[in-house]
Design an enzyme around this catalytic site. Structure first.
Site, short mmCIF file in Angstrom:
data_model
loop_
_atom_site.label_atom_id
_atom_site.label_comp_id
_atom_site.label_asym_id
_atom_site.label_seq_id
_atom_site.Cartn_x
_atom_site.Cartn_y
_atom_site.Cartn_z
N CYS A 131 0.46 -1.40 0.31
CA CYS A 131 -0.06 -0.10 -0.03
C CYS A 131 1.12 1.01 -0.03
CB CYS A 131 -0.95 0.26 1.10
SG CYS A 131 -1.86 -1.26 1.49
N ARG A 155 5.20 -0.04 -6.28
CA ARG A 155 5.18 -0.92 -5.12
C ARG A 155 3.97 -1.67 -5.34
NH1 ARG A 155 7.21 2.15 0.12
NH2 ARG A 155 5.33 0.79 0.39
N TRP A 183 -3.00 -2.84 -1.88
CA TRP A 183 -2.41 -4.03 -2.23
C TRP A 183 -3.18 -5.02 -0.94
CZ3 TRP A 183 0.43 -7.70 -0.04
CH2 TRP A 183 0.87 -8.79 -0.56
N ASN A 203 -1.92 1.76 5.91
CA ASN A 203 -0.52 0.71 5.42
C ASN A 203 -0.79 -0.26 7.05
OD1 ASN A 203 -0.65 2.54 2.85
ND2 ASN A 203 1.19 2.65 3.46
N GLY A 204 -0.64 -1.29 6.63
CA GLY A 204 0.52 -2.21 7.58
C GLY A 204 -1.01 -2.95 7.79
N GLU A 236 19.41 -16.12 -7.40
CA GLU A 236 19.43 -15.26 -7.73
C GLU A 236 18.46 -14.77 -9.08
OE1 GLU A 236 17.83 -12.56 -6.22
OE2 GLU A 236 18.18 -11.12 -8.20
N LYS A 255 14.96 -14.16 -10.35
CA LYS A 255 14.77 -12.69 -11.36
C LYS A 255 14.28 -13.50 -12.15
CE LYS A 255 15.70 -9.86 -9.54
NZ LYS A 255 16.04 -10.58 -8.54
N GLU A 313 9.54 -14.09 -11.38
CA GLU A 313 9.15 -13.23 -10.59
C GLU A 313 8.79 -12.42 -11.43
OE1 GLU A 313 10.35 -10.38 -7.67
OE2 GLU A 313 12.58 -10.68 -8.46
N HIS A 348 20.87 -35.80 -6.94
CA HIS A 348 20.81 -36.45 -5.72
C HIS A 348 19.01 -36.14 -5.59
CE1 HIS A 348 24.81 -37.07 -3.39
NE2 HIS A 348 24.80 -35.97 -3.63
N LYS A 371 6.46 -4.09 -4.46
CA LYS A 371 8.39 -3.73 -4.10
C LYS A 371 9.21 -3.80 -2.48
CE LYS A 371 12.39 -2.09 -5.30
NZ LYS A 371 13.18 -2.94 -6.03
O1 M6R Z 1 14.29 -4.26 -0.31
P1 M6R Z 1 14.16 -5.96 0.48
O2 M6R Z 1 15.48 -5.49 0.17
O3 M6R Z 1 14.39 -5.82 1.87
O4 M6R Z 1 13.63 -7.09 -0.27
C1 M6R Z 1 13.53 -8.23 0.29
C2 M6R Z 1 12.50 -8.71 -1.44
O5 M6R Z 1 11.24 -8.64 -0.44
C3 M6R Z 1 12.93 -8.55 -2.46
O6 M6R Z 1 14.26 -8.90 -2.73
C4 M6R Z 1 12.28 -9.28 -3.38
O7 M6R Z 1 12.46 -10.64 -3.50
C5 M6R Z 1 11.99 -8.57 -4.66
N1 M6R Z 1 11.21 -8.87 -5.67
C6 M6R Z 1 13.19 -10.02 -5.71
O8 M6R Z 1 13.74 -8.97 -6.87
#
Ligand code: M6R
Length: 610
Positions: free
Chosen positions: A2, A27, A75, A99-100, A483, A487, A490, A506, A605
């Site tokens: 949010c 976000r 959100w 928010n929250g 990583e 990427k 997502e 394994h 985000k």
């Molecule tokens: O703001 P942060 O680095 O703490 O966020 C952690 C994760 O939410 C963030 O890295 C998320 O996995 C990304 N969407 C990855 O691309």
């Protein structure tokens, strides 16, 4: 997650609110709304499911005007995405955005129902609106009503309240969810992220936990948890004004991938000389603290966790200090043993990730020697609550898929490892000079990696119609594979897994067939021969291989293996370098698939709720 924007001004603020929401779109959200009050005490609420543009069109059609208002992008957490669940929520003359998560909302809702309040949404937020309305009846001021309400709320909130009958005032409360006040001339603003306000001001006050503030056109009065009036520091933001613009790029993610050389230059600047790391630049008392460190505990989520994983190899092999890495959401609910003289390091792009913040708060009670954060957002909760912060200087990252935050975190971690190794006596002058020399070369090398874009664009065609992908690496390239898989999944929605290549036999070997591309991160190093055996295991089972390697690795493309040859870089910085082609691969696969690259489905985000 949010987003909140608010303004009190003499001019019409509808456009400011909408522009603020646009700047927070990155976000992630499902609906948006505003409530605006004019000088004659008319309150108009507009809410829309979908994009901020739809809200903007509705505001224009309805000719909404006024100088005081609140706005929100939602959100969904409690209740589906719908117009009825979108904020602001209204109770009598009171309108609220939040928010929250209010954890005791069910109890509060029943109490409020018993008092005769009727709920129009499924949200937890609506209890705040009714509670303020209830408290307002017996309070002298709106401020007092919000203070009384805040005392009854459990959970995390950043909330803003406006009263139709008191149209020149906003009350904002913060507990666990960030709120920043933007100072103007004869007008004031607030938001959940300073980025929302960079077009109207550069002067900000960050509220602290438990603060409640009263904002009018001329004044900002802040009260702490105990109701005492307090002064909070005013900070001048140097964030780029155009951070919210894509410029010549198609997506923020693409822009951010290409900003990496500059982001690295900024992150390194002032932290290293020609041949040494300036330990004091790492933070207040860093030399003294690093001197005592016997163990390092890294805590993070998502991409930040992957960078922590990669750095573990450095902490142990270069600095000779034992290092554990844990996902924040696991760490915070586990009974753990704190090792003597252990340095806790949280890693985060946003500095607001709820699990990471909770882990930091818990660790502070558990006897860690010191709590440090490596973070990209100045003034964020992690920065403020840690003993010291080593800032990455990647600039605002808008794409949900984190890119430049990851590579700058790795650069910061590498500098930290060298500083720690110096204190521990494991890094001598020659090794320090060698590593620092490689750090200096990194921005140019990343530029070279970016030059592989055309080749990767072609390669991406092979992935776009696949449902599964496997990424392999050994040593510090295993976290790089993790990583890369994160990427790809997502932003392209292709299922992607990463394995330490030695683990293939394994279990994962059972998955290999011609429908699942296997991507291997394979620079020439001590583990290359082992990795080549793993590659043969895949090939023997009919797998299709995509190998990212340097000239020295000796791979040749054939009908079962495509080799992407990259320039040779030093082993020390190669994990950072090899990240870039992986980011480009994910980006181009997503482009072909036509997904929403910057705001992938279901993701946000900054993950400010648990
Ligand atoms: O703001 P942060 O680095 O703490 O966020 C952690 C994760 O939410 C963030 O890295 C998320 O996995 C990304 N969407 C990855 O691309």
């Amino acid at each position: 997650m949010c987003g909140i924007v608010g303004a009190v001004a003499q001019r019409d603020i509808a456009e400011i609110l909408v522009e603020g929401l646009r700047r927070l779109e990155y976000r992630g959200y499902d609906s948006a709304g505003v409530a605006i009050v004019d000088a004659d005490c008319n309150l108009e609420r507009v809410r829309r499911l979908g994009k901020v543009q739809e809200l903007a069109d509705a505001i224009e059609t309805k000719h909404v005007h006024g100088g005081t208002g609140i706005a929100h992008t939602r959100w969904a957490t409690h209740g589906e995405p719908s117009e009825a669940n979108a904020h602001p929520h209204i109770s009598g003359d009171i309108a609220v955005v939040h928010n929250g998560i209010i954890e005791n909302y069910e109890v509060l809702r029943e109490e409020l129902r018993a008092r005769g309040y009727v709920f129009e949404s499924q949200t937890d937020t609506e209890v705040i609106a009714h509670l303020v309305e209830w408290e307002r009846r017996t309070s002298e001021t709106l401020l007092e009503a919000v203070q009384k309400t805040a005392k009854q709320l459990e959970g995390a909130y950043g909330t803003v309240v406006v009263d139709r009958k008191d149209p020149e005032r906003l009350i904002v409360a913060r507990s666990g969810s960030p709120i920043v006040i933007g100072l103007g001339v004869g007008e004031n603003f607030l938001a959940s992220d300073q980025l929302a306000l960079l077009n109207v001001t550069r002067r900000f006050i960050y509220l602290e936990e438990g603060d409640v503030a009263e904002i009018t056109r001329r004044d900002v009065n802040i009260f702490d948890l105990n109701g005492a009036k307090v002064e909070r520091e005013v900070t001048e933001s140097n964030a780029e004004h155009d951070a919210g613009e894509k410029g010549k790029y198609r997506h923020f993610m693409q822009k951010e991938i290409f900003e990496q050389p500059t982001a690295l230059v900024k992150t390194i600047e002032g932290r290293v000389t020609k041949d040494s790391v300036i330990t004091d630049s790492i933070g207040l008392h860093a030399t003294e603290i690093l001197n005592k460190v016997e163990h390092v505990q890294l805590i993070a989520c998502g991409t930040s966790y992957n960078s922590a994983m990669a750095s573990r190899y450095w902490f142990e092999s270069i600095a000779g200090v034992s290092c554990d890495v844990e996902i924040a959401s696991e760490f915070r609910y586990r009974k753990f043993v704190t090792r003597p003289n252990s340095l806790l390091i949280t890693l985060s792009q946003s500095g607001e990730t709820a699990d990471t913040l909770a882990a930091l708060r818990l660790a502070k009670e558990k006897g860690y020697m010191s709590a440090m954060t490596i973070c990209n957002v100045a003034g964020s909760s992690l920065v403020r609550e840690s003993d010291f912060a080593f800032m990455t200087r990647a600039g605002t990252e808008i794409g949900v898929a984190s890119t430049k935050a990851f590579t700058t975190q790795l650069a910061a971690l590498l500098m930290l490892v060298v500083a720690l190794g110096k204190q521990k006596g494991t890094v001598d002058k020659a090794l320090e000079a060698e590593i620092v020399g490689e750090i200096h070369k990194l921005p140019k090398q990343i530029e070279a990696a970016l030059n592989s874009e055309k080749e990767i664009e072609v390669l991406a065609e092979d992935f776009a119609d696949k449902h599964h992908t496997l990424f392999l690496g050994r040593g510090e390239y295993y976290p790089i594979a993790l990583e890369a898989a994160l990427k790809l999944k997502e932003i392209s929605y292709i299922h992607a897994e990463a394995y330490a290549a030695g683990e293939l036999k394994h279990g994962p070997l059972a998955l290999i067939d011609a429908d699942m591309p296997v991507v291997v991160v394979a620079p020439s190093n001590d583990l290359l021969e082992k990795l080549k055996s793993n590659i043969e295991e895949v090939r023997a089972r009919g797998g299709l291989l995509y190998v990212f390697a340097d000239e020295g690795a000796g791979f040749v493309s054939d009908e079962t293996m495509k080799v992407i040859t990259l320039p040779h870089v030093s082993e020390i910085t190669a994990p950072i370098f090899y990240t870039v082609p992986m980011q480009l691969l994910a980006y181009h696969v997503a482009l072909i698939k036509g997904t929403d690259v910057d705001q992938p489905r279901n993701l946000a985000k900054a993950v400010t709720v648990e």
